[in-house]
Design a protein around this motif. Structure first.
Motif, PDB file in Angstrom:
ATOM      1  N   ASP A   1       0.927  -0.666  -0.102  1.00 42.99           N
ATOM      2  CA  ASP A   1      -0.267   0.299   0.316  1.00 42.99           C
ATOM      3  C   ASP A   1       0.977   0.870  -0.514  1.00 42.99           C
ATOM      4  O   ASP A   1       0.285   2.078  -0.365  1.00 42.99           O
ATOM      5  N   ARG A   2       2.092   1.578   0.094  1.00 42.14           N
ATOM      6  CA  ARG A   2       2.874   2.093  -0.250  1.00 42.14           C
ATOM      7  C   ARG A   2       3.547   2.219  -2.008  1.00 42.14           C
ATOM      8  O   ARG A   2       5.064   3.450  -1.334  1.00 42.14           O
ATOM      9  N   THR A   3       3.320   1.403  -2.140  1.00 40.60           N
ATOM     10  CA  THR A   3       4.363   1.365  -3.416  1.00 40.60           C
ATOM     11  C   THR A   3       3.310   1.417  -5.008  1.00 40.60           C
ATOM     12  O   THR A   3       2.640   0.720  -5.129  1.00 40.60           O
ATOM     13  N   ALA A   4       4.046   2.618  -5.867  1.00 42.76           N
ATOM     14  CA  ALA A   4       3.329   2.821  -7.053  1.00 42.76           C
ATOM     15  C   ALA A   4       3.700   1.377  -8.119  1.00 42.76           C
ATOM     16  O   ALA A   4       4.555   0.996  -7.453  1.00 42.76           O
ATOM     17  N   ASP A   5       2.576   1.105  -8.451  1.00 42.48           N
ATOM     18  CA  ASP A   5       2.070   0.634  -9.380  1.00 42.48           C
ATOM     19  C   ASP A   5       2.257   0.809 -10.675  1.00 42.48           C
ATOM     20  O   ASP A   5       3.549   0.492 -11.871  1.00 42.48           O
ATOM     21  N   TYR A   6       1.644   1.338 -12.154  1.00 47.32           N
ATOM     22  CA  TYR A   6       1.340   2.040 -13.084  1.00 47.32           C
ATOM     23  C   TYR A   6       0.224   3.525 -13.048  1.00 47.32           C
ATOM     24  O   TYR A   6      -0.282   3.653 -12.109  1.00 47.32           O
ATOM     25  N   LEU A   7       0.829   4.013 -14.141  1.00 44.91           N
ATOM     26  CA  LEU A   7       0.443   5.439 -13.895  1.00 44.91           C
ATOM     27  C   LEU A   7      -0.950   5.081 -14.241  1.00 44.91           C
ATOM     28  O   LEU A   7      -1.549   5.035 -15.000  1.00 44.91           O
ATOM     29  N   PHE A   8      -1.521   6.481 -13.270  1.00 40.95           N
ATOM     30  CA  PHE A   8      -2.859   6.662 -13.637  1.00 40.95           C
ATOM     31  C   PHE A   8      -3.270   7.621 -15.215  1.00 40.95           C
ATOM     32  O   PHE A   8      -3.536   7.636 -16.223  1.00 40.95           O
ATOM     33  N   HIS A   9      -2.470   8.912 -14.701  1.00 39.67           N
ATOM     34  CA  HIS A   9      -3.116   9.983 -15.949  1.00 39.67           C
ATOM     35  C   HIS A   9      -1.235  10.450 -15.678  1.00 39.67           C
ATOM     36  O   HIS A   9      -1.396  10.788 -14.368  1.00 39.67           O
ATOM     37  N   GLU A  10      -0.910  11.830 -16.397  1.00 41.22           N
ATOM     38  CA  GLU A  10      -0.450  12.989 -15.806  1.00 41.22           C
ATOM     39  C   GLU A  10      -1.654  14.497 -16.108  1.00 41.22           C
ATOM     40  O   GLU A  10      -2.094  14.119 -16.852  1.00 41.22           O
ATOM     41  N   ILE A  11      -0.976  15.178 -15.564  1.00 39.31           N
ATOM     42  CA  ILE A  11      -1.344  16.339 -15.411  1.00 39.31           C
ATOM     43  C   ILE A  11      -1.550  17.243 -16.357  1.00 39.31           C
ATOM     44  O   ILE A  11      -0.045  17.517 -16.207  1.00 39.31           O
ATOM     45  N   ASP A  12      -2.339  17.733 -17.399  1.00 39.05           N
ATOM     46  CA  ASP A  12      -1.517  18.596 -17.904  1.00 39.05           C
ATOM     47  C   ASP A  12      -2.442  20.495 -17.848  1.00 39.05           C
ATOM     48  O   ASP A  12      -3.091  20.359 -17.869  1.00 39.05           O
ATOM     49  N   PHE A  13      -1.936  21.190 -17.600  1.00 36.76           N
ATOM     50  CA  PHE A  13      -2.370  22.261 -17.624  1.00 36.76           C
ATOM     51  C   PHE A  13      -2.523  23.072 -18.343  1.00 36.76           C
ATOM     52  O   PHE A  13      -1.238  23.390 -20.150  1.00 36.76           O
ATOM     53  N   ILE A  14      -3.560  23.749 -18.912  1.00 39.16           N
ATOM     54  CA  ILE A  14      -4.486  24.132 -20.046  1.00 39.16           C
ATOM     55  C   ILE A  14      -3.071  25.324 -20.550  1.00 39.16           C
ATOM     56  O   ILE A  14      -3.342  26.173 -19.067  1.00 39.16           O
ATOM     57  N   PRO A  15      -3.059  25.982 -21.202  1.00 38.11           N
ATOM     58  CA  PRO A  15      -1.964  26.985 -21.058  1.00 38.11           C
ATOM     59  C   PRO A  15      -3.230  28.646 -20.811  1.00 38.11           C
ATOM     60  O   PRO A  15      -4.165  28.411 -22.162  1.00 38.11           O
ATOM     61  N   PRO A  16      -2.248  29.774 -20.656  1.00 32.06           N
ATOM     62  CA  PRO A  16      -3.036  30.485 -20.390  1.00 32.06           C
ATOM     63  C   PRO A  16      -4.349  31.184 -21.646  1.00 32.06           C
ATOM     64  O   PRO A  16      -5.096  30.863 -21.356  1.00 32.06           O
ATOM     65  N   GLY A  17      -3.343  30.785 -23.202  1.00 35.13           N
ATOM     66  CA  GLY A  17      -4.118  31.624 -24.001  1.00 35.13           C
ATOM     67  C   GLY A  17      -4.960  30.743 -24.266  1.00 35.13           C
ATOM     68  O   GLY A  17      -6.385  31.136 -24.978  1.00 35.13           O
ATOM     69  N   GLU A  18      -5.501  29.559 -24.222  1.00 38.14           N
ATOM     70  CA  GLU A  18      -6.282  28.641 -23.808  1.00 38.14           C
ATOM     71  C   GLU A  18      -7.756  28.544 -22.687  1.00 38.14           C
ATOM     72  O   GLU A  18      -7.899  27.213 -22.998  1.00 38.14           O
ATOM     73  N   GLY A  19      -7.294  29.065 -21.936  1.00 40.88           N
ATOM     74  CA  GLY A  19      -8.208  29.267 -21.443  1.00 40.88           C
ATOM     75  C   GLY A  19      -7.874  28.606 -19.979  1.00 40.88           C
ATOM     76  O   GLY A  19      -8.935  28.626 -18.940  1.00 40.88           O
ATOM     77  N   GLY A  20      -6.614  28.767 -19.592  1.00 41.83           N
ATOM     78  CA  GLY A  20      -6.284  27.930 -18.648  1.00 41.83           C
ATOM     79  C   GLY A  20      -5.950  28.284 -17.335  1.00 41.83           C
ATOM     80  O   GLY A  20      -5.991  27.650 -16.281  1.00 41.83           O
ATOM     81  N   LYS A  21      -6.178  29.616 -17.414  1.00 44.66           N
ATOM     82  CA  LYS A  21      -5.541  30.659 -16.456  1.00 44.66           C
ATOM     83  C   LYS A  21      -7.353  31.640 -16.284  1.00 44.66           C
ATOM     84  O   LYS A  21      -7.011  32.639 -16.778  1.00 44.66           O
ATOM     85  N   GLY A  22      -8.151  31.135 -15.186  1.00 47.13           N
ATOM     86  CA  GLY A  22      -8.925  32.156 -15.165  1.00 47.13           C
ATOM     87  C   GLY A  22      -8.966  32.573 -13.199  1.00 47.13           C
ATOM     88  O   GLY A  22      -8.460  32.837 -12.841  1.00 47.13           O
ATOM     89  N   GLU A  23     -10.204  33.662 -13.221  1.00 48.25           N
ATOM     90  CA  GLU A  23     -10.872  34.352 -11.808  1.00 48.25           C
ATOM     91  C   GLU A  23      -9.915  33.475 -11.232  1.00 48.25           C
ATOM     92  O   GLU A  23     -10.517  33.971 -10.254  1.00 48.25           O
ATOM     93  N   ASP A  24     -10.933  32.616 -11.196  1.00 47.50           N
ATOM     94  CA  ASP A  24     -11.247  31.210  -9.880  1.00 47.50           C
ATOM     95  C   ASP A  24     -10.012  29.749  -9.930  1.00 47.50           C
ATOM     96  O   ASP A  24     -10.048  29.677  -9.241  1.00 47.50           O
ATOM     97  N   GLY A  25      -8.735  30.520 -10.488  1.00 52.51           N
ATOM     98  CA  GLY A  25      -7.551  29.013 -10.836  1.00 52.51           C
ATOM     99  C   GLY A  25      -7.264  28.363 -12.007  1.00 52.51           C
ATOM    100  O   GLY A  25      -7.952  29.132 -12.619  1.00 52.51           O
ATOM    101  N   TRP A  26      -6.195  28.351 -12.023  1.00 56.78           N
ATOM    102  CA  TRP A  26      -5.441  27.350 -13.123  1.00 56.78           C
ATOM    103  C   TRP A  26      -6.041  26.006 -12.509  1.00 56.78           C
ATOM    104  O   TRP A  26      -6.804  25.675 -11.731  1.00 56.78           O
TER     105      TRP A  26
END
Length: 755
Positions: A680-705
């Motif tokens: 229960d403390r050992t990584a197994d396999y990738l769930f997902h990578e977190i891709d931040f949306i670029p500011p010009g594509e709406g990633g940067k909003g008034e309520d957060g990234w």
């Protein structure tokens, strides 16, 4: 013009000694040539900085994270490798210095494991010269040099509280922070032991070492593999050891990456040193010194600045960290750490105010007025600074008197002229690196000034260029430095502020600050183009083609990084990762479109426990990092616990989940990994990578990234949505939602995490 070759002894092969040697060899004006010999008592170059992961004999642990970015920890004419981390480890800094030596100091004679024991200034018919005695192993040698450059720095020997005696025996380990390496070395056999690891001292090294030890405890408890029962209490399942931090004054704690736009819920981020050296934030006109004596008005202004920068008085982390309004009259003090604040918040570090007075058994006694007794202490780590006097003990007594060296002066002030470069009454002697701040650009400027001073005949020479003569005529450095010894309002770094010093050296040496190579981003609220100061902005005169290209590469890389941070969201992933540490309240709603599946609400907690990066699930990548001499960084063991309730179906049950969260510094990317069901403390396999949306594509909003991810589990597609809302450098809250669709699944999850 003359072709005379002069001999120079350089004491110290750290950043200062290497910069001095390089400048003497390559940048001497007036036609002077120098034959340079570098002495260092250590068996390798680097000074404080170890040159590889296995080098643990020095004053800095090889794995220590530097408190400045690589843009500050470099010289004007040598860039870091392209794949080097933005904020390097200590051994990587040492590696850079070894490359610098290979590039620029090959012509110098390098005498390692050779200590300078004595230096006498001798006056003869042909002028002044230095008689140097060295010792290497059992061999004592005598040398004669025309000039002496002292580049041995402030870290001569560890400073200890007055009540501690060298021959004192204590029931518990008592070590200086420079000697701390790991818990096992500190505690010895941990079987049957528990208690507090007391860190004494609240400035840079105290904050750094307290955060480091808390991270080591967290790693021992949460690392994969066999459970470390010597670190875990079996009854409570909590760590047997914690950190207790004894400090004397309130301190602002900054992370390594700070918000360039702290008022935004989705701020832009840059390494702390790049934000702090944005000259557009300074008043127009010639720069004035902001360090030294700090008036009440200046103190209130700077304390208010840090309050606005962090958007907190720090009380949310602990009452012991609060910088109260009443403290604003006092000069501000800083600490830098990515982990310290949230280790305090989650209880891994406890804070007390006061001064250590004595040690009785396993009890530490704090001086009045608090008179606190800190009991159940397992070990003490003293982050109480260093004495520079030991670095100068080889000088003759008369020279030490001229320099006003005071062995017990913990401010480490030496009476030196023109920003700690020389003394007018001690001929042929220069200093490089006697500057209490981590900016390497100041070291480089000192090396240039000392080289010019030697080359033109000294501070009283009629051959000095007009700019240097005028600078020396108006210099008040010696009086200012001596006054700081007894000044109760001396700043944390009293030698002078880096930008102002760069300006003053530039004027004296006729070195102009070059403009940016590109148009830089414009920041609110002043709406000025960013103007970042690094050593590369003062490249020196008469550079050859290869050095000019290195300088331009340095400028270009810094400008690319700044632009990417301000306009492209670089460092947001790092800022999120840093701010996750500790416990969160979790409120999650589960809505299923299939009647056979439950819908309801989960209420509980989510805890991110910091540990060293592990190879599981990414063995090939991890092995490559190890082969390349890189750093796998840190990761979190994520554990959520709580209760799920489906009122419509009358369901109620406890639930738990575990993941591993990782941050890849080279990719600037977060990822989430499944944990093995049987470990229960050992990584197994990738769930997902977190891709931040670029500011010009709406990633940067008034309520957060905003960010997203996805995962295909056989036939089920997981679409993942994130939103991270900041309060300056710290996450205020964040949302995580899943939309899951497949042949037998059709549901959504929306969770909010709050402190």
């Amino acid at each position: 013009m003359t072709n005379t070759i002069k001999t120079v002894c350089v004491v110290g092969a750290g950043p200062s000694g290497l910069a001095a040697a390089k400048t003497l060899l390559h940048d001497a004006p007036n036609g002077i040539k120098y034959d340079v010999t570098i002495f260092d008592s250590q068996p390798r170059v680097g000074g404080l900085w170890p040159v590889d992961k296995a080098d643990e004999a020095g004053l800095v642990h090889p794995a220590m994270i530097a408190n400045q970015s690589r843009h500050t920890m470099r010289f004007s004419d040598l860039s870091w490798s392209d794949d080097a981390p933005q904020i390097p480890r200590a051994f990587q800094v040492g590696g850079y210095l070894e490359l610098y030596r290979q590039r620029y100091c090959q012509e110098a004679t390098l005498r390692l494991a050779c200590k300078v024991e004595k230096a006498d200034l001798v006056s003869g018919e042909l002028g002044h010269y230095w008689q140097i005695r060295t010792q290497s192993e059992n061999v004592i040698e005598e040398h004669v040099f025309d000039y002496l450059v002292i580049a041995s720095g402030y870290f001569g020997e560890p400073a200890f509280p007055a009540f501690l005696k060298d021959d004192a025996k204590y029931q518990i380990p008592v070590v200086h922070s420079s000697k701390y390496r790991d818990l096992e070395q500190l505690l010895g056999d941990t079987k049957g032991k528990s208690g507090k690891i007391l860190v004494v001292g609240g400035q840079f090294s105290g904050v750094e070492i307290a955060g480091t030890i808390a991270t080591h405890v967290s790693d021992a408890v949460n690392a994969p593999g066999p459970r470390r029962n010597d670190f875990i209490d079996q009854a409570s399942q909590k760590p047997k050891f914690s950190v207790h931090h004894l400090v004397q004054r309130p301190t602002w704690i900054l992370p390594l990456v700070t918000a360039s736009t702290p008022a935004d819920s989705a701020p832009c981020f840059l390494p702390m040193d790049l934000n702090s050296q944005n000259l557009s934030n300074r008043p127009p006109g010639p720069l004035v010194n902001t360090q030294g004596h700090i008036s009440v008005d200046t103190a209130r202004f700077v304390n208010s600045y840090f309050r606005n920068l962090l958007k907190t008085d720090q009380s949310e982390f602990s009452p012991g960290l609060t910088v109260q309004e009443a403290d604003y009259d006092n000069q501000p003090f800083l600490g830098i750490s990515d982990t310290y604040m949230d280790h305090v918040r989650c209880g891994a570090i406890t804070i007390s105010r006061g001064k250590l007075e004595s040690i009785s058994g396993n009890t530490a006694n704090v001086a009045s007025p608090s008179g606190e007794k800190i009991e159940d202490v397992a070990a003490i780590v003293l982050a109480t600074g260093f004495k520079a006097s030991a670095s100068l003990s080889f000088l003759s007594e008369d020279v030490q008197q001229k320099l006003s060296i005071a062995p017990n002066d913990l401010n480490n002030t030496v009476a030196l002229a023109f920003h700690s470069t020389h003394h007018p009454e001690v001929p042929n002697l220069g200093f490089v690196g006697f500057y209490r701040s981590p900016y390497w650009g100041a070291i480089e400027m000192q090396a240039r000034f000392v080289t010019a001073l030697f080359s033109y005949g000294g501070p009283l020479s009629s051959s000095l260029p007009a700019s240097m003569a005028e600078a020396l005529k108006n210099d008040t450095s010696i009086g200012r430095v001596l006054s700081l010894r007894t000044d109760p309002r001396a700043s944390q770094f009293p030698m002078g502020d880096y930008a102002w010093l760069s300006q003053e050296f530039g004027i004296a040496l006729n070195i102009e600050r070059v403009p940016s190579l590109r148009k830089m981003p414009i920041l609110p609220p002043k709406k000025k183009e960013m103007n970042i100061l690094t050593a590369a902005r003062y490249p020196g005169n008469n550079l050859g083609e290869s050095r000019r290209k290195e300088n331009e590469k340095n400028l270009s890389i810094t400008e690319e990084v700044v632009t990417a941070g301000i306009t492209g969201g670089r460092f947001v992933a790092r800022a999120v990762f840093r701010s996750l540490l500790g416990e969160w309240k979790l409120d999650r709603e589960f809505i299923s479109k299939r009647p056979e599946q439950p819908s309801g609400r989960f209420i509980g907690t989510a805890t991110f426990s910091l540990r060293n990066g592990t190879p599981h699930g990414r063995e090939e990548e991890f092995a490559k990092i190890e082969r390349d001499g890189g750093d796998p960084g840190f990761e979190y063991l994520y554990v959520e616990d709580g209760e799920f309730i489906d009122e419509a179906k009358g369901l109620k049950f406890n639930a738990t989940r575990r993941y591993v969260w990782r941050y890849n510094e080279r990719k600037d990317k977060l990822s989430v990994w499944f944990v093995k069901t049987d470990e229960d403390r050992t990584a197994d396999y990738l769930f997902h990578e977190i891709d931040f949306i670029p500011p010009g594509e709406g990633g940067k909003g008034e309520d957060g990234w905003k960010a997203k991810g996805s995962h295909l589990c056989i036939e089920d597609m997981y679409d993942v949505q994130y939103k991270f809302a900041f309060n300056s450098v710290n996450l205020r809250e964040w949302n995580l939602g899943y939309s899951v669709k497949g042949p037998k699944k059709d549901y959504s999850i929306d969770g909010v995490y709050r402190r």
